[in-house]
Design an enzyme around this catalytic site. Sequence first.
Site, PDB file in Angstrom:
ATOM      1  N   HIS A  48       1.917   1.607   5.679  1.00 50.05           N
ATOM      2  CA  HIS A  48       0.742   1.332   4.841  1.00 50.05           C
ATOM      3  C   HIS A  48       0.425   2.587   4.017  1.00 50.05           C
ATOM      4  O   HIS A  48       0.571   3.707   4.500  1.00 50.05           O
ATOM      5  CB  HIS A  48      -0.462   0.951   5.712  1.00 50.05           C
ATOM      6  CG  HIS A  48      -1.586   0.400   4.874  1.00 50.05           C
ATOM      7  ND1 HIS A  48      -2.439   1.225   4.178  1.00 50.05           N
ATOM      8  CD2 HIS A  48      -1.949  -0.871   4.586  1.00 50.05           C
ATOM      9  CE1 HIS A  48      -3.291   0.466   3.501  1.00 50.05           C
ATOM     10  NE2 HIS A  48      -3.016  -0.809   3.729  1.00 50.05           N
ATOM     11  N   GLU A  58       2.231  -3.905  -1.832  1.00 49.35           N
ATOM     12  CA  GLU A  58       0.834  -3.500  -2.006  1.00 49.35           C
ATOM     13  C   GLU A  58       0.744  -2.352  -3.003  1.00 49.35           C
ATOM     14  O   GLU A  58       0.803  -1.180  -2.606  1.00 49.35           O
ATOM     15  CB  GLU A  58       0.258  -3.013  -0.672  1.00 49.35           C
ATOM     16  CG  GLU A  58       0.208  -4.048   0.409  1.00 49.35           C
ATOM     17  CD  GLU A  58      -0.936  -3.755   1.368  1.00 49.35           C
ATOM     18  OE1 GLU A  58      -1.804  -4.616   1.511  1.00 49.35           O
ATOM     19  OE2 GLU A  58      -0.973  -2.658   1.954  1.00 49.35           O
TER      20      GLU A  58
HETATM   21  P1  PGA Z   1      -7.729  -4.602   0.325  1.00 47.40           P
HETATM   22  O1  PGA Z   1      -6.678  -3.858   1.278  1.00 47.40           O
HETATM   23  O2  PGA Z   1      -7.548  -6.077   0.535  1.00 47.40           O
HETATM   24  O3  PGA Z   1      -9.051  -4.105   0.777  1.00 47.40           O
HETATM   25  O4  PGA Z   1      -7.386  -4.196  -1.074  1.00 47.40           O
HETATM   26  C1  PGA Z   1      -5.375  -4.335   1.432  1.00 47.40           C
HETATM   27  C2  PGA Z   1      -4.595  -3.372   2.274  1.00 47.40           C
HETATM   28  O5  PGA Z   1      -4.762  -2.151   2.087  1.00 47.40           O
HETATM   29  O6  PGA Z   1      -3.808  -3.791   3.135  1.00 47.40           O
END
Ligand code: PGA
Length: 247
Positions: free
Chosen positions: A91, A161
């Site tokens: 992440h 992401e």
């Molecule tokens: P968010 O986070 O939905 O708050 O943008 C997603 C993540 O970081 O996994």
Amino acid sequence: MLIVANWKAYVEDFSKAKKLFELSKKIVKPSTCRVVLAPPTPFLGALALKNISEVSFAAQDISTSQGGANTGENTAEMFASVGTTYAIVGHSERRAQGDTNEIIALKIVRALASNMTPILCVGEKERDRDGRYISFVREEITTALIGLTNKERARIIIAYEPLWAIGKSVESAILPNDLAEMVLYIRKVLAELLLRKDSAQSLVLYGGSVEPGNILGLANSTGVDGFLVGHSSVDESSFKTIVQQLS
Ligand code: PGA
């Protein structure tokens, strides 16, 4: 569809954690929308240990350590032994704390060895006109998978992401067309790394400001298999709407 609820450190109170778990049990529809919860580690053990529901659990991160004299580390084996079946690795908030592509590759090895499904997060900081972000994402995927066998590679879930879209709101999330393009590209990279029949089965998720207001647009015709949801996953009404819209 697969929804992974990344609670991050938003939930600091066990009674709130229990409430979110109860809600998830009520709304989950495994035939159309599977739900995986990723609570903070102290809550995860308490919730997952006796879980017999259709909701599954993920670690938000795991250690590279295999135990021993490592104060503060939470190993894959520990998570697996309390009923955790997925592990988020790489992440961006962990990468910001020092996780390199090599560390992430080792975490994937640890997760697989404990029979957990790794959810590998990848994504660029920003988009440039020359398309360098595309090779950046390719590199993140390749270094994480290269040391694995085809069978192991086939077990990895990719969560795309882009950092510029995380923790914001609907207006800042990716546009459906851009997501469709990126999902296609990630599948192309996976097709190069896996046997064709396996790469066709690989799951590709999107994460970054997924909210009730954009979930359907992002789900329809982008080719995505599900979502990694942060802030909206700890708001009961938003999470319920998201799961229901995908069910
Ligand atoms: P968010 O986070 O939905 O708050 O943008 C997603 C993540 O970081 O996994």
